[in-house]
Structures are given as C-alpha cells and as structure tokens.
Design a protein around this motif. Structure first.
Motif, PDB file in Angstrom:
ATOM      1  N   GLY A 123       0.790  -1.233   0.000  1.00 48.36           N
ATOM      2  CA  GLY A 123       0.000   0.000   0.000  1.00 48.36           C
ATOM      3  C   GLY A 123       0.822   1.281   0.000  1.00 48.36           C
ATOM      4  N   GLN A 124       2.130   1.180  -0.147  1.00 53.30           N
ATOM      5  CA  GLN A 124       2.948   2.404  -0.098  1.00 53.30           C
ATOM      6  C   GLN A 124       3.013   3.113  -1.438  1.00 53.30           C
ATOM      7  OE1 GLN A 124       6.342   0.657   2.567  1.00 53.30           O
ATOM      8  NE2 GLN A 124       6.815   2.817   2.201  1.00 53.30           N
ATOM      9  N   GLU A 125       3.180   4.434  -1.363  1.00 55.33           N
ATOM     10  CA  GLU A 125       3.352   5.240  -2.569  1.00 55.33           C
ATOM     11  C   GLU A 125       4.852   5.357  -2.824  1.00 55.33           C
ATOM     12  OE1 GLU A 125       0.935   8.724  -2.140  1.00 55.33           O
ATOM     13  OE2 GLU A 125       1.751   9.585  -3.979  1.00 55.33           O
ATOM     14  N   VAL A 126       5.322   4.586  -3.787  1.00 54.99           N
ATOM     15  CA  VAL A 126       6.762   4.565  -4.090  1.00 54.99           C
ATOM     16  C   VAL A 126       6.941   4.757  -5.581  1.00 54.99           C
ATOM     17  CG1 VAL A 126       8.907   3.269  -3.883  1.00 54.99           C
ATOM     18  CG2 VAL A 126       7.028   2.779  -2.314  1.00 54.99           C
ATOM     19  N   TYR A 127       7.754   5.722  -5.964  1.00 53.81           N
ATOM     20  CA  TYR A 127       8.067   5.928  -7.374  1.00 53.81           C
ATOM     21  C   TYR A 127       9.485   5.442  -7.623  1.00 53.81           C
ATOM     22  CZ  TYR A 127       4.560   9.405  -6.099  1.00 53.81           C
ATOM     23  OH  TYR A 127       3.472  10.041  -5.580  1.00 53.81           O
ATOM     24  N   ALA A 128       9.751   5.115  -8.889  1.00 53.90           N
ATOM     25  CA  ALA A 128      11.098   4.649  -9.229  1.00 53.90           C
ATOM     26  C   ALA A 128      11.563   5.266 -10.542  1.00 53.90           C
ATOM     27  CB  ALA A 128      11.113   3.129  -9.328  1.00 53.90           C
ATOM     28  N   GLU A 129      12.857   5.523 -10.566  1.00 54.28           N
ATOM     29  CA  GLU A 129      13.506   6.082 -11.760  1.00 54.28           C
ATOM     30  C   GLU A 129      14.655   5.152 -12.130  1.00 54.28           C
ATOM     31  OE1 GLU A 129      15.572  10.248 -11.470  1.00 54.28           O
ATOM     32  OE2 GLU A 129      17.095   8.699 -11.242  1.00 54.28           O
ATOM     33  N   THR A 130      14.890   4.940 -13.420  1.00 57.42           N
ATOM     34  CA  THR A 130      16.134   4.297 -13.824  1.00 57.42           C
ATOM     35  C   THR A 130      16.794   5.152 -14.906  1.00 57.42           C
ATOM     36  OG1 THR A 130      17.202   2.206 -14.383  1.00 57.42           O
ATOM     37  CG2 THR A 130      15.188   2.719 -15.600  1.00 57.42           C
ATOM     38  N   CYS A 131      17.941   4.688 -15.421  1.00 57.84           N
ATOM     39  CA  CYS A 131      18.725   5.498 -16.365  1.00 57.84           C
ATOM     40  C   CYS A 131      19.213   4.606 -17.516  1.00 57.84           C
ATOM     41  CB  CYS A 131      19.955   6.089 -15.679  1.00 57.84           C
ATOM     42  SG  CYS A 131      19.628   6.901 -14.112  1.00 57.84           S
ATOM     43  N   PRO A 132      19.495   5.201 -18.681  1.00 56.13           N
ATOM     44  CA  PRO A 132      19.919   4.399 -19.837  1.00 56.13           C
ATOM     45  C   PRO A 132      21.123   3.493 -19.556  1.00 56.13           C
ATOM     46  CG  PRO A 132      19.408   6.609 -20.546  1.00 56.13           C
ATOM     47  CD  PRO A 132      19.318   6.620 -19.039  1.00 56.13           C
ATOM     48  N   GLN A 133      22.067   3.940 -18.740  1.00 53.45           N
ATOM     49  CA  GLN A 133      23.260   3.101 -18.487  1.00 53.45           C
ATOM     50  C   GLN A 133      22.892   1.781 -17.818  1.00 53.45           C
ATOM     51  OE1 GLN A 133      22.787   6.238 -17.531  1.00 53.45           O
ATOM     52  NE2 GLN A 133      23.581   6.714 -15.507  1.00 53.45           N
ATOM     53  N   TYR A 134      21.819   1.782 -17.031  1.00 51.00           N
ATOM     54  CA  TYR A 134      21.408   0.541 -16.355  1.00 51.00           C
ATOM     55  C   TYR A 134      20.559  -0.338 -17.269  1.00 51.00           C
ATOM     56  CZ  TYR A 134      23.059   3.368 -12.518  1.00 51.00           C
ATOM     57  OH  TYR A 134      23.840   4.162 -11.719  1.00 51.00           O
ATOM     58  N   LEU A 135      20.042   0.260 -18.335  1.00 49.80           N
ATOM     59  CA  LEU A 135      19.236  -0.498 -19.298  1.00 49.80           C
ATOM     60  C   LEU A 135      20.086  -1.084 -20.410  1.00 49.80           C
ATOM     61  CD1 LEU A 135      16.364   2.135 -19.612  1.00 49.80           C
ATOM     62  CD2 LEU A 135      16.088  -0.178 -18.697  1.00 49.80           C
ATOM     63  N   LEU A 136      21.253  -0.465 -20.655  1.00 50.43           N
ATOM     64  CA  LEU A 136      21.984  -0.798 -21.890  1.00 50.43           C
ATOM     65  C   LEU A 136      23.413  -1.290 -21.696  1.00 50.43           C
ATOM     66  CD1 LEU A 136      20.755   2.265 -23.968  1.00 50.43           C
ATOM     67  CD2 LEU A 136      20.020  -0.100 -24.214  1.00 50.43           C
ATOM     68  N   LEU A 137      23.971  -1.134 -20.517  1.00 53.34           N
ATOM     69  CA  LEU A 137      25.377  -1.534 -20.316  1.00 53.34           C
ATOM     70  C   LEU A 137      25.456  -2.656 -19.279  1.00 53.34           C
ATOM     71  CD1 LEU A 137      26.955   2.050 -20.109  1.00 53.34           C
ATOM     72  CD2 LEU A 137      26.951   0.526 -22.087  1.00 53.34           C
ATOM     73  N   GLU A 138      26.507  -3.477 -19.398  1.00 51.67           N
ATOM     74  CA  GLU A 138      26.724  -4.590 -18.443  1.00 51.67           C
ATOM     75  C   GLU A 138      27.998  -4.369 -17.655  1.00 51.67           C
ATOM     76  OE1 GLU A 138      26.377  -8.617 -19.920  1.00 51.67           O
ATOM     77  OE2 GLU A 138      25.185  -7.820 -21.585  1.00 51.67           O
TER      78      GLU A 138
ATOM     79  N   ASP B  36      17.200  -6.820 -18.100  1.00 51.38           N
ATOM     80  CA  ASP B  36      15.937  -7.428 -18.551  1.00 51.38           C
ATOM     81  C   ASP B  36      14.807  -7.085 -17.592  1.00 51.38           C
ATOM     82  OD1 ASP B  36      17.393  -8.500 -20.589  1.00 51.38           O
ATOM     83  OD2 ASP B  36      17.555 -10.511 -19.710  1.00 51.38           O
ATOM     84  N   CYS B  37      15.124  -7.128 -16.305  1.00 50.00           N
ATOM     85  CA  CYS B  37      14.118  -6.819 -15.281  1.00 50.00           C
ATOM     86  C   CYS B  37      13.662  -5.359 -15.423  1.00 50.00           C
ATOM     87  CB  CYS B  37      14.729  -7.084 -13.901  1.00 50.00           C
ATOM     88  SG  CYS B  37      13.764  -6.417 -12.562  1.00 50.00           S
ATOM     89  N   LEU B  38      14.622  -4.457 -15.638  1.00 51.65           N
ATOM     90  CA  LEU B  38      14.271  -3.031 -15.733  1.00 51.65           C
ATOM     91  C   LEU B  38      13.428  -2.747 -16.979  1.00 51.65           C
ATOM     92  CD1 LEU B  38      17.670  -1.397 -14.641  1.00 51.65           C
ATOM     93  CD2 LEU B  38      15.619  -1.703 -13.243  1.00 51.65           C
ATOM     94  N   TRP B  39      13.788  -3.368 -18.101  1.00 55.83           N
ATOM     95  CA  TRP B  39      12.995  -3.157 -19.325  1.00 55.83           C
ATOM     96  C   TRP B  39      11.557  -3.635 -19.112  1.00 55.83           C
ATOM     97  CZ3 TRP B  39      13.905   0.097 -22.991  1.00 55.83           C
ATOM     98  CH2 TRP B  39      15.206   0.370 -23.429  1.00 55.83           C
ATOM     99  N   LYS B  40      11.420  -4.784 -18.476  1.00 59.79           N
ATOM    100  CA  LYS B  40      10.067  -5.313 -18.235  1.00 59.79           C
ATOM    101  C   LYS B  40       9.301  -4.368 -17.296  1.00 59.79           C
ATOM    102  CE  LYS B  40       7.403  -9.419 -17.142  1.00 59.79           C
ATOM    103  NZ  LYS B  40       6.450  -8.693 -16.344  1.00 59.79           N
ATOM    104  N   ALA B  41      10.018  -3.848 -16.303  1.00 56.60           N
ATOM    105  CA  ALA B  41       9.373  -2.920 -15.363  1.00 56.60           C
ATOM    106  C   ALA B  41       8.910  -1.648 -16.088  1.00 56.60           C
ATOM    107  CB  ALA B  41      10.338  -2.566 -14.232  1.00 56.60           C
ATOM    108  N   LEU B  42       9.682  -1.210 -17.073  1.00 54.31           N
ATOM    109  CA  LEU B  42       9.252  -0.034 -17.856  1.00 54.31           C
ATOM    110  C   LEU B  42       7.979  -0.369 -18.618  1.00 54.31           C
ATOM    111  CD1 LEU B  42      12.576   1.367 -19.424  1.00 54.31           C
ATOM    112  CD2 LEU B  42      11.386   2.162 -17.386  1.00 54.31           C
TER     113      LEU B  42
END
Ligand code: DUC
Ligand code: ZN
Length: 460
Positions: free
Chosen positions: A255-270, A297-303
């Motif tokens: 029930g918490q109000e939590v927002y999340a942000e990610t960045c291209p480097q975490y989506l595209l680099l290993e 993969d997890c972040l892309w799915k979350a987007l």
C-alpha cells in the motif's frame, strides 16, 4: 513568431495521431486534423514523430565531486540536452554541511545556472543536514518553486542517518512533497572497500564488487520501511537491479506510494565494462554501478509494465584526465557519466524500435510522468492547447553512431561510444522558439528557471 507544424504524428502517453500543431509565442494554441493559418510559417514534418519536450529529472551540472568539478556546466550541459530533445532539466542543488542553509544552496545553484541555460531548468534540493532551521526552510523552498528534494544514504559529505531520514521524510510528506533517495548501504560498502585495499585490489574492475546489488536492495528496503513509518511517499532514484526493484514492488503491494527512476546506463550496459583494459573501465564508474544482463531485462520489463515511472540520466560527466585521479585507487575515480544528450534517442532505438516499450510509454517515461511527478503538468509534458510549445521533432529514419568525437558534451569519453542510433532529433521547439534545426543548435541560452507546483502524479 507563429509556426504551423503540418502533417506530423503527435505522440502522447495515451495515443499516436496524425495532427497539425499551431504554436504562437510560447504556447501551443491549437491542435487538429487539418489546421490552416495564413499568418503562420508552415513547417512540414511529414513522416516525423512529435513528442512533448523531454524532461530529465536527474542531472548534475557544475557539481563538485571527489575534489574536482563536473566537466559539463549549465552552459555545455543544457546545450547537449537540447540537442537531444530535452527541453527541461531538473538539477540537484545542494545544501552544504557545517551549519549552511538550504537557501544558500539554492542561491548558489541559481548563480550557476542563471543566463547560461539552453533549455528550461529547475532544481531539486538536496538536504544534507537536518535541524529546526532546515525544517522551517522546507516551506520556504516550496514557496520558491522547489517542490522536490533529494536525500543520500551514502557519500560522507551528503549522507543522512536513519533518524534524520525519518524526520525529513515525515516533514516532506506533511508538506505534500517527496524526496528522491540515493539508496546504497554506506557502511558495508566501506567495509568492502577496506577488504579490496587490503587484498591489493585497486583497479576499476573492483568498483561493482564493493557496491553490490544486495547493498542497494538493503538500502531500498530500509528506506521504504522508514518511509512507511513516516507515512510519506518517496522516489527511489537510479534503480539498477532486480533485487532492489523487488523491494519497490513489495512495498507497493503493502500500500505504499513509491516511485522509481532508472537510467539508460542501467538499461543498456553490463558490468563487464569495468574490466576493459587500460583503465577504460573508469569511464563507467558511477554509483550505483552498472549491473548484469538479468538486471537490464528486469528493468525493461518494469518499464513496459509501468512499474518504473521515469527514465532520467544522472548526467555527471568527467574527462579522462579527471577520471585518472583514481588511476592508483578506483575509489578516487570521480563517479558519473554523461548521458543527457542521448537519453531519448537511445530509448527510442533500444526500447521502441525493438518492441520493448511503445512510443506512448516512451512519452510517459520521458515527458508526462516527470512533468506530473515534478509539478510541471500540464504546462509541460504534453502537446496540448495552452501548454508550453516544447516540441521534439523526431526522425525515425535518421541513422548515426554515438561518439565522443561528435557529441556535444565537454568530455572526451562517452559510455555509449559506438552505439547505433536508429533515429535523430531533427528539430526542437523550446517555448515556441525553433532552437534546434536539422539537428543543429539554432538558438541557445533561451532557457529559464521554471518554478514548480507540487506533484500531481496519481499513477497511470
Ligand atoms: N552517482 C554518480 O555516479 N555521480 C553523481 C551522483 C550519483 O548519485
Ligand atoms: Zn545523481
């Protein structure tokens, strides 16, 4: 000046439609299937996608880090932003330790930015010291249009302890605001650094090992438990990995109000980038570090599922000479990467074109959600009558390759070097001014400070 953008395809968070857009002075004055206006200069945007100006809610320009200052300041940084379709950035102003006020920090950031910006801008305020005076200043910040805050759970110069974290979150919640929080467990990271040093490990390949995903997830968990106790909404900034993401999801289920942000480097680099030869791994040193393929993969799915609200950049650039400050010890490498120029084109190429997200989702992540979260909507974040005429004309036929030789940053390195882009930013309108034309800057330093309202985000 009056412009009529004809025959383009307007993207919103809900749909994509062929529509003409009429803009005059600073505003969008009408949108429709077939607009004609003899007084307007017609701009033929046949085949192009029109996005609302992108908003980057996480930049660091002209910031002191590890005894040096970011290579990009507000002048070069916002120029790069605009060329990449970003018409507004929200940079992190900061209070200083040692009895300094939030107001002093805010004044300093205004001085850094004033008259230099090519795109519009605002600031979040980083709170690094909490006392009665700081508490009273929160409302003063809000009155000046600073409606979002930042807290660090790591970095000696910025860290707030759990007691202050609770108190600050509670106060912000009572004021109808929230903080973005940098979540990493500082104590364990310090212990892992000690271990690395004792074992004679000093190269950049050790950077991800001393800042593991578990210690990001632990901090996210602790933050969310404390935020629950404080009954306050909160945002996890630069979320990098599956374990941390699962903490966000579980708090939301609670029930918490939590927002999340990610960045291209975490989506595209290993994380293998840290093992590049000849100290090249230093280019990628940022905190939290770049993670593994399964995290991407997890972040892309979350987007795609709408579980992450925005993609920002954490732009914080350094030259190779600056990165070499940590040549003998990776913990001295100034942390941060450039990214503000290519966030939109990377997200389109590797997200929309590959089918991982839709154009509408891209619009939500880069435009509508940050505008709502940060109190800019509907002035910004949407192509609608009455909104600021901030419009990105994206050419999905354009092709280019990212390179430090051609990018607009004041740096000699780019973490996305060699990445192909399957689109380009053809034109950008900033409050009705044609500021980027044929991919080149046509007008600069038109950016203004935009005071913000409180968040109007209520989910999708
Ligand atoms: N991380 C970085 O790598 N640099 C600047 C601030 C941050 O959170
Ligand atoms: Zn940051």
């Amino acid at each position: 000046m009056k412009y009529l953008l004809k025959y383009g395809t307007v993207v919103s968070a809900q749909k994509t439609e062929k529509l003409d857009v009429l803009i005059e002075n600073e505003k969008i004055i009408s949108i429709g299937a077939d607009i004609n206006d003899p007084d307007a200069e017609i701009i033929d945007v046949t085949g192009k996608l029109l996005f609302p100006g992108f908003i980057d809610g996480h930049t660091h320009f002209d910031l002191e880090v590890a005894g040096t200052v970011t290579a990009d300041d507000f002048e070069t940084g916002t120029r790069a932003a605009l060329l990449g379709g970003t018409t507004m950035v929200i940079d992190y102003a900061s209070q200083d330790r040692g009895g300094h006020t939030l107001q002093e920090g805010l004044d300093r950031w205004h001085q850094k930015a004033d008259g230099k910006c090519s795109c519009d801008y605002s600031f979040h305020m980083s709170v690094v010291e909490w006392n009665e005076e700081t508490e009273q200043e929160i409302q003063k910040m809000i009155d000046q249009g600073i409606t979002s805050f930042k807290l660090y759970m790591t970095y000696p110069a910025m860290i707030v302890n759990d007691r202050d974290l609770y108190k600050i979150l509670k106060k912000l919640g009572e004021c109808g605001c929230f903080a973005g929080v940098h979540c990493e467990n500082a104590g364990v990271i310090d212990a892992l650094i000690d271990e690395a040093h004792k074992e004679g490990r000093f190269g950049p390949e050790n950077h991800p090992l001393v800042r593991p995903d578990t210690m990001e997830a632990e901090a996210v968990h602790r933050l969310l438990v404390i935020a629950k106790e404080a009954d306050a909404p909160v945002m996890v900034v630069h979320l990098t990995n599956r374990k941390a993401y699962e903490e966000v999801i579980s708090a939301r289920k609670n029930g918490q109000e939590v927002y999340a942000e990610t960045c291209p480097q975490y989506l595209l680099l290993e994380d293998s980038v840290y093992s590049k030869p000849d100290f090249q791994g230093a280019v990628y040193v940022c905190a939290p570090p770049i993670r593994k393929k399964e995290d991407q993969d997890c972040l892309w799915k979350a987007l795609s599922d709408g579980d992450i609200q925005t993609v920002a950049t954490d732009q914080c650039s350094f030259t190779l000479e600056q990165k070499a400050l940590g040549k003998k010890d990776f913990t001295k490498i100034p942390g941060g990467l450039p990214g503000v120029q290519t966030r939109g084109t990377l997200l389109y190429t590797y997200g929309v074109e590959t089918g991982k997200i839709t154009k509408e989702q891209m619009c939500r992540l880069l435009c509508e959600n940050p505008a709502k979260l940060y109190g800019l909507y509907p002035r910004k974040g949407v192509i609608r009558e009455g909104s600021d005429a901030d419009i990105v004309v994206l050419d999905s036929e354009a092709r280019s390759v990212i390179s430090a030789k051609t990018h607009a940053y004041n740096t000699d390195n780019n973490p996305f070097e060699g990445f192909e882009l399957h689109c380009g930013i053809d034109k950008v309108f900033l409050r009705g001014n044609l500021a980027v034309e044929d991919g080149r800057l046509a007008k600069e330093k038109l950016g203004i400070f935009v005071p913000r309202e409180k968040s109007s985000y209520h989910g999708e």
